[in-house]
Design a protein around this motif. Structure first.
Motif, short mmCIF file in Angstrom:
data_model
loop_
_atom_site.label_atom_id
_atom_site.label_comp_id
_atom_site.label_asym_id
_atom_site.label_seq_id
_atom_site.Cartn_x
_atom_site.Cartn_y
_atom_site.Cartn_z
N ALA A 1 -34.74 -19.41 -33.17
CA ALA A 1 -33.49 -19.21 -33.91
C ALA A 1 -32.45 -18.66 -32.93
N PRO A 2 -31.44 -19.42 -32.60
CA PRO A 2 -30.48 -18.98 -31.57
C PRO A 2 -29.52 -17.91 -32.09
N CYS A 3 -28.90 -17.22 -31.16
CA CYS A 3 -27.79 -16.33 -31.52
C CYS A 3 -26.63 -17.19 -31.99
N LEU A 4 -26.01 -16.80 -33.09
CA LEU A 4 -24.95 -17.61 -33.68
C LEU A 4 -23.55 -17.21 -33.21
N TYR A 5 -23.48 -16.31 -32.22
CA TYR A 5 -22.18 -15.87 -31.71
C TYR A 5 -22.15 -16.04 -30.19
N ASP A 6 -21.08 -16.62 -29.69
CA ASP A 6 -20.95 -16.81 -28.25
C ASP A 6 -20.77 -15.47 -27.53
N GLU A 7 -20.09 -14.54 -28.18
CA GLU A 7 -19.89 -13.21 -27.61
C GLU A 7 -19.62 -12.21 -28.74
N ARG A 8 -19.77 -10.95 -28.43
CA ARG A 8 -19.51 -9.92 -29.44
C ARG A 8 -18.01 -9.63 -29.50
N ALA A 9 -17.43 -9.77 -30.68
CA ALA A 9 -15.99 -9.49 -30.85
C ALA A 9 -15.74 -8.00 -30.75
N PRO A 10 -14.57 -7.61 -30.28
CA PRO A 10 -14.26 -6.16 -30.19
C PRO A 10 -14.15 -5.55 -31.58
N ALA A 11 -14.42 -4.23 -31.64
CA ALA A 11 -14.31 -3.51 -32.92
C ALA A 11 -12.87 -3.47 -33.38
N THR A 12 -12.65 -3.71 -34.69
CA THR A 12 -11.30 -3.66 -35.26
C THR A 12 -11.22 -2.71 -36.46
N SER A 13 -12.36 -2.17 -36.88
CA SER A 13 -12.40 -1.31 -38.06
C SER A 13 -13.06 0.02 -37.72
N ASP A 14 -12.67 1.06 -38.44
CA ASP A 14 -13.31 2.36 -38.31
C ASP A 14 -14.62 2.37 -39.11
N LEU A 15 -15.54 3.22 -38.66
CA LEU A 15 -16.78 3.40 -39.42
C LEU A 15 -16.45 4.13 -40.71
N THR A 16 -16.79 3.53 -41.85
CA THR A 16 -16.44 4.08 -43.15
C THR A 16 -17.64 4.05 -44.08
N LYS A 17 -17.92 5.19 -44.73
CA LYS A 17 -18.96 5.21 -45.75
C LYS A 17 -18.33 4.80 -47.08
N VAL A 18 -18.90 3.78 -47.71
CA VAL A 18 -18.34 3.25 -48.95
C VAL A 18 -19.39 3.34 -50.06
N ALA A 19 -18.91 3.65 -51.26
CA ALA A 19 -19.81 3.74 -52.41
C ALA A 19 -20.23 2.33 -52.85
N THR A 20 -21.51 2.16 -53.00
CA THR A 20 -22.06 0.87 -53.46
C THR A 20 -23.12 1.11 -54.52
N PRO A 21 -22.71 1.71 -55.65
CA PRO A 21 -23.70 2.05 -56.69
C PRO A 21 -24.43 0.80 -57.21
N GLN A 22 -25.74 0.92 -57.34
CA GLN A 22 -26.61 -0.15 -57.86
C GLN A 22 -26.70 -1.37 -56.95
N ALA A 23 -25.98 -1.38 -55.83
CA ALA A 23 -25.98 -2.54 -54.93
C ALA A 23 -27.04 -2.33 -53.85
N SER A 24 -28.28 -2.64 -54.19
CA SER A 24 -29.40 -2.40 -53.27
C SER A 24 -29.78 -3.63 -52.47
N LYS A 25 -29.09 -4.74 -52.66
CA LYS A 25 -29.33 -5.97 -51.89
C LYS A 25 -28.05 -6.42 -51.21
N CYS A 26 -28.21 -7.10 -50.09
CA CYS A 26 -27.04 -7.53 -49.31
C CYS A 26 -26.10 -8.40 -50.14
N GLU A 27 -26.67 -9.25 -50.99
CA GLU A 27 -25.83 -10.13 -51.80
C GLU A 27 -24.92 -9.32 -52.73
N LEU A 28 -25.46 -8.26 -53.31
CA LEU A 28 -24.68 -7.42 -54.22
C LEU A 28 -23.63 -6.61 -53.46
N VAL A 29 -23.99 -6.13 -52.28
CA VAL A 29 -23.04 -5.37 -51.46
C VAL A 29 -21.86 -6.25 -51.05
N ALA A 30 -22.16 -7.47 -50.59
CA ALA A 30 -21.10 -8.39 -50.17
C ALA A 30 -20.16 -8.70 -51.33
#
Length: 578
Positions: A238-267
Motif C-alpha cells: 500500500a503506497p504512501c498517498l502523498y508526494d510530500e508532507r504539506a506545511p502546517a496551517t492550523s493550530d493544535l485545537t482540542k474540540v468536543a466530539t461527544p458520542q463520536a467514537s468513530k472516525c466517520e462520526l468525527v468527520a
C-alpha cells in the motif's frame, strides 16, 4: 451411458444450511450428499467431476516431471512433534489415539511424512532434484464448516513436494510448478489469477496463490489491469498517498466530539473529509523474560478510511512472536481513556507509535485526545508530537496507485491452489540431508505445491452458474453432451436417431449421456440445465419430419437447427469452441 442406467436424483429445493450457490446447486443436482458437518459423499455425478479434475492435474504434473506416490491419511504424531507443528498447527489438526494409546493425526497436509521419506530414501546429490506428489483425502477440523465443499472438513487435495540441492535449483523447481499450475487452470477452463501471497502456517519465503475469480470469493485480490501485477490483499504493498508532507496551517485545537467514537462520526461532526482523520489501533505483544511476561503496548495509526493489515503487522520488528489486541484495562492504563477517543498525544504512559506511510505524511489531521468526548484537530508531526516509526500497515483500496504505474483494482477470488518455496524449513527440523558433490552433508531445499481438487469443483460453480443451475466448463463437466429424445419409449424414429447419434459421438470419444427416462420433456430439460451439461441435443418427431434436430449450448442458451446427418459433425465442431 443411458440415463435410465445411471443415478440421477435432482432436488427442487436446496437444504436450509446451503448458503452459497455451489453448495445449493451441487446438492440439488445430486452431486453431493451431506454425511456430517463439513463431510460429504460424492455421488456418481459429482465424482465424475472430481475424476476429470484429477485427470487434468495428474497429466500436467506428470508432464512437469513430478512422480506420483500415495501417502497415508493417518500420520504418526512423532513426525509432527519433530517439526514442531503438533502444537503450532492448532485445533484444526485432528489428533487421535489408537488402541495402544499412541498419538496420530488425520493429515491436513503432508510436509512431515514426505520429508521423512526423503531423509530415508535420498542420500546423494545425484538423486536430486526430485518432486513427489499425491492426490489424497485431507482433514482439517474447521470450527465452523460451511459453504459445502468450499470450506469442508474432509476434502480431496493434490499436494506435491520438491527436493533440491541448493536454493537456486529449488527456485527452478518452484518456477516449473508455477508453470504447471498455469497450464492446469487454463485446461480446467476457469478464469483465474496467480497472485503473490503470504506463506501462512506452511512457512517458507516465496508463495503464490491461484485464485478463481468469483463474486462470492472470501479473498480479495489486488491487481493492475495494465500489467501482470497481482497480489493477495494481505501482501499487496500500500503506497504512501502523498508526494510530500504539506506545511502546517492550523493550530493544535482540542474540540468536543461527544458520542463520536468513530472516525466517520468525527468527520461528519466537524464537517471534514474522512481522509483528514487518523484511526488508532492498540496492540500488545507479550515476551517471556526471566520467567516473567513482559507486555509492550503499541499504537498503530492509519488514515480514517483505511484498515490495518494484520499480516503486514505480524512482519514488523517486535511482532515476530505474535501479537494481540490490547485489553480495555491495558488501554485505560496506557492512554488514560477508554477506546474511541485514543491518540498519540498526551498518553498516560509512554507508548510505541507506528504510523502508516500515508499517515506519516499527513498534516493538520484529526486524532483522539485521550479524553472521552474530545479529539485534537490541526495535529502535525514534529510540532505537536515526535516523528513516528513509519511502516506499510494498511490494506490496499481500490484506486490506489499501482507500483508499476496505473491504478490498482480489487476483485474477489477463491483460493484453489498454492505454491510455496520452503527452503530448509522442514528439512532442517527433520534433518533431511544428502551428501553433496564434495561428499559433505547438506540440507535439502524444499518446495510444496497444493491444489484443492474438491474445492475446484465448487469454485467452478461459483464462477459459472445462472438461475437455472450450473454451467460447467467442458473440461470438467460430468458429461459433455446430453441427448434428450422426446418420446424415446414411444417413437421408433426418435429412438433410432437418438441411438445412432449417441453411437457416433461415443465413437469420437465424446462423453455423452442419452436420457432415455420416461419423463416429461420439461422435467428432463430442467434436470440437465440444473446439472449443467455444456451441450444439449433435442430429438423429436416434429423436427425429424423436417430432417432436423436442435442443438443448444448451456452457457449461451442459443440453439441451432441442424440437419440430422450433420448432427455429429456439428456437435464435435461446437465442442471445440467451448
Amino acid at each position: 451411458m443411458h440415463a435410465s442406467q445411471y443415478h440421477i436424483n435432482t432436488l427442487k429445493e436446496a437444504p436450509t444450511e446451503a448458503e452459497v450457490a455451489s453448495h445449493q446447486l451441487m446438492t440439488r443436482a445430486g452431486m453431493i450428499r451431506r454425511a456430517a458437518g463439513g463431510i460429504y459423499t460424492y455421488m456418481p455425478m459429482g465424482l465424475k467431476v472430481l475424476r476429470k479434475i484429477e485427470a487434468i492435474i495428474r497429466d500436467e504434473m506428470n508432464k512437469a516431471g513430478a512422480i506420483e506416490l500415495l501417502m497415508p491419511v493417518v500420520q504418526p504424531a512423532e513426525l509432527w512433534l519433530e517439526s514442531g507443528r503438533w502444537e503450532q498447527y492448532g485445533d484444526e489438526l485432528l489428533r487421535i489415539k489408537d488402541r495402544h494409546q499412541r498419538d496420530f493425526v488425520l493429515q491436513p497436509t503432508s510436509e512431515e511424512v514426505i520429508t521423512d521419506i526423503a531423509r530415508n530414501e535420498i542420500h546423494s546429490w545425484r538423486q536430486l532434484p526430485i518432486n513427489f506428489y499425491h492426490i489424497q483425502t485431507k482433514f482439517r477440523d474447521e470450527r465452523r464448516p460451511r459453504f459445502g465443499l468450499m470450506r469442508g472438513r474432509e476434502f480431496t487435495m493434490k499436494d506435491a513436494y520438491s527436493f533440491d540441492r541448493d536454493a537456486e535449483s529449488a527456485q527452478a523447481s518452484y518456477d516449473n510448478m508455477y508453470q504447471a499450475y498455469m497450464s492446469i487452470f487454463k485446461r480446467l477452463g476457469l478464469e483465474f489469477r496467480a497472485v503473490a501471497a503470504d506463506t501462512g502456517s506452511i512457512g517458507g519465503s516465496r508463495s503464490h496463490e491461484f485464485q478463481v475469480i468469483a463474486d462470492t470469493g472470501e479473498d480479495l485480490i489486488v491487481y493492475n489491469p495494465d500489467s501482470e501485477y497481482a497480489a493477495n490483499i494481505e501482501l499487496a504493498d500500500a503506497p504512501c498517498l502523498y508526494d510530500e508532507r504539506a506545511p502546517a496551517t492550523s493550530d493544535l485545537t482540542k474540540v468536543a466530539t461527544p458520542q463520536a467514537s468513530k472516525c466517520e462520526l468525527v468527520a461528519q461532526l466537524l464537517d471534514r473529509p474522512l481522509t483528514d482523520t487518523v484511526k488508532s489501533v492498540v496492540l500488545a505483544t507479550d515476551t517471556e523474560e526471566d520467567g516473567q511476561t513482559h507486555t509492550q503496548i503499541w499504537l498503530l495509526l492509519v488514515r480514517g478510511d483505511h484498515e490495518v493489515n494484520d499480516i503486514k503487522v505480524s512482519k514488523l520488528d517486535g511482532f515476530e512472536q505474535g501479537h494481540r489486541l490490547a485489553t480495555e484495562a491495558e488501554i485505560i492504563e496506557t492512554f488514560g481513556c477508554q477506546p474511541g477517543f485514543l491518540g498519540p498525544i498526551n498518553t498516560a504512559k509512554p507508548v510505541q507509535v507506528i504510523a502508516d506511510l500515508s499517515v506519516a505524511y499527513m498534516s493538520d489531521f484529526i486524532c483522539g485526545a485521550n479524553e472521552a468526548g474530545f479529539h485534537y484537530s490541526g495535529v502535525n508531526w514534529g510540532r505537536d508530537l515526535p516523528e513516528p516509526i513509519q511502516a506499510d500497515l494498511r490494506n490496499v483500496v481500490d484506486g490506489d496507485p499501482a507500483p508499476n504505474g496505473g491504478q490498482l483494482r480489487i476483485q474477489r477470488g477463491i483460493e484453489v491452489g498454492h505454491v510455496f518455496f520452503l527452503g530448509d524449513t522442514y528439512s532442517k527440523k527433520l534433518q533431511a540431508t544428502f551428501l553433496d558433490a564434495n561428499g559433505k552433508p547438506a540440507l535439502m531445499q524444499m518446495g510444496c505445491y497444493g491444489i484443492g481438487v474438491s474445492r475446484i469443483s465448487a469454485a467452478a460453480i461459483e464462477q459459472n452458474h445462472d438461475d437455472k443451475g450450473i454451467i460447467w466448463p467442458r473440461a470438467i463437466a460430468p458429461f459433455e453432451v446430453v441427448i434428450c429424445p422426446i418420446g424415446y419409449q414411444k417413437s421408433d424414429a426418435v429412438r433410432q436417431q437418438a441411438d445412432q447419434l449417441y453411437a457416433q459421438l461415443q465413437a469420437q470419444g465424446v462423453d455423452v449421456i442419452l436420457d432415455d427416462r420416461d419423463i416429461r420433456p420439461g422435467n428432463m430439460f430442467a434436470d440437465w440445465e440444473l446439472i449443467g451439461v455444456p451441450v444439449r441435443i433435442t430429438i423429436g418427431d416434429r423436427g425429424l419430419k423436417d430432417g432436423i434436430i436442435e442443438i443448444q449450448t448451456r452457457r449461451a442458451h442459443d440453439s441451432s437447427k441442424v440437419a440430422v446427418d450433420q448432427g455429429a459433425t456439428f456437435t464435435l465442431d461446437l465442442l471445440q469452441t467451448l
